[in-house]
Design a protein around this motif. Structure first.
Motif, mmCIF file in Angstrom:
data_model
loop_
_atom_site.group_PDB
_atom_site.id
_atom_site.type_symbol
_atom_site.label_atom_id
_atom_site.label_comp_id
_atom_site.label_asym_id
_atom_site.label_seq_id
_atom_site.Cartn_x
_atom_site.Cartn_y
_atom_site.Cartn_z
ATOM 1 N N LYS A 53 0.806 -1.196 0.040
ATOM 2 C CA LYS A 53 0.124 0.034 0.129
ATOM 3 C C LYS A 53 0.949 1.298 -0.038
ATOM 4 O O LYS A 53 0.392 2.353 -0.726
ATOM 5 N N ARG A 54 1.925 1.059 0.703
ATOM 6 C CA ARG A 54 3.087 2.381 0.902
ATOM 7 C C ARG A 54 4.162 1.969 0.452
ATOM 8 O O ARG A 54 5.147 0.937 0.863
ATOM 9 N N LYS A 79 -0.634 3.545 -5.347
ATOM 10 C CA LYS A 79 0.244 3.129 -4.311
ATOM 11 C C LYS A 79 0.452 4.661 -3.710
ATOM 12 O O LYS A 79 0.621 5.417 -4.306
ATOM 13 N N ILE A 80 0.619 4.772 -2.403
ATOM 14 C CA ILE A 80 0.936 5.781 -1.422
ATOM 15 C C ILE A 80 2.532 5.846 -1.552
ATOM 16 O O ILE A 80 3.120 4.786 -1.299
ATOM 17 N N CYS A 81 3.252 6.938 -2.214
ATOM 18 C CA CYS A 81 4.567 6.937 -2.300
ATOM 19 C C CYS A 81 5.081 7.866 -0.980
ATOM 20 O O CYS A 81 4.646 9.032 -1.112
ATOM 21 N N CYS A 82 6.136 7.626 -0.395
ATOM 22 C CA CYS A 82 6.682 8.504 0.542
ATOM 23 C C CYS A 82 8.181 8.673 0.363
ATOM 24 O O CYS A 82 8.713 7.794 -0.467
ATOM 25 N N ASP A 95 4.491 11.300 2.852
ATOM 26 C CA ASP A 95 3.615 10.861 1.836
ATOM 27 C C ASP A 95 3.728 12.102 0.828
ATOM 28 O O ASP A 95 3.305 13.410 1.286
ATOM 29 N N SER A 125 4.581 1.484 8.661
ATOM 30 C CA SER A 125 3.414 1.374 7.752
ATOM 31 C C SER A 125 4.053 1.308 6.359
ATOM 32 O O SER A 125 3.406 0.982 5.202
ATOM 33 N N ILE A 126 5.268 1.348 6.068
ATOM 34 C CA ILE A 126 5.943 1.126 4.666
ATOM 35 C C ILE A 126 6.111 -0.445 4.492
ATOM 36 O O ILE A 126 6.640 -0.966 5.116
#
Length: 203
Positions: A53-54, A79-82, A95, A125-126
């Motif tokens: 997800k991340r 996808k969530i990119c950080c 994020d 959460s990564i």
């Protein structure tokens, strides 16, 4: 020569070779990286990427392998990119929903990083980290810049650890990388061929 001195010499040589890569080549590598990553024939990585997800990425500097196009492709997939931001002696991830100036500014060490208004996320959460490096050995153990940000960040994650995807140029893979206990080891490393290697083969 001490391990510290060995690492310093390797960093110096790899950085010199990276800076010789021209902008046209870097742009082509950036453009092709999503295809290289999405076509990897590794079942474990495919499963991790599909369920992720991340995903943590980085903004390239000093001839590092660029991954902007990969970040944009992942964002398009939902996808969530950080991305990392340096805060004192620590690194946090934030994020970002695009790569524009509203999300990034030049920060520590002259590297683009998320602006201070964007809050840090829970490192636990990564799911996948796209891991930059100065070099890797054949087992995937990483030689970083020497400041220990990624080593401390990874060590500080409680519980489930993220999948580590190392990306680099082929000349950054070396069996002579000295290893210390705190050095990270990527789960998989993708080495991109370089123009200089192609030239060597032609000679």
């Amino acid at each position: 020569m001490s391990i510290s001195e060995e690492k310093k010499e390797i960093r110096k040589e790899i950085k010199r070779r990276r800076l010789q890569l021209d902008d046209e080549f870097l742009a082509q590598v950036d453009k092709e990286l999503p295809g290289d990553i999405f076509s990897l024939d590794d079942d474990d990585f495919k499963a991790k990427l599909k369920s992720a997800k991340r995903i943590a990425l980085y903004r390239a500097t000093g001839g590092e392998l660029p991954c902007d196009a990969l970040a944009e492709a992942l964002m398009k997939q939902g996808k969530i990119c950080c991305f990392p931001r340096i805060e004192g002696d620590e690194m946090v991830f934030c994020d970002c929903d695009d790569l524009s100036g509203k999300c990034f500014a030049t920060g520590a060490f002259g590297i683009l990083e998320p602006v201070s208004a964007i809050p840090a996320i829970d490192p636990g959460s990564i799911d996948v980290v796209v891991l930059p490096a100065v070099a890797y050995n054949e087992e995937g153990t990483r030689l970083g810049q020497g400041r220990g940000f990624y080593d401390r960040f990874y060590a500080g994650i409680k519980g489930r650890k993220p999948f580590l995807l190392g990306i680099c140029y082929d000349f950054q893979i070396s069996s002579g990388i000295p290893v210390e206990e705190h050095d990270l080891t990527a789960d998989i490393v993708v080495a991109i061929p370089t123009a200089e290697e192609d030239d060597d083969e032609e000679e």
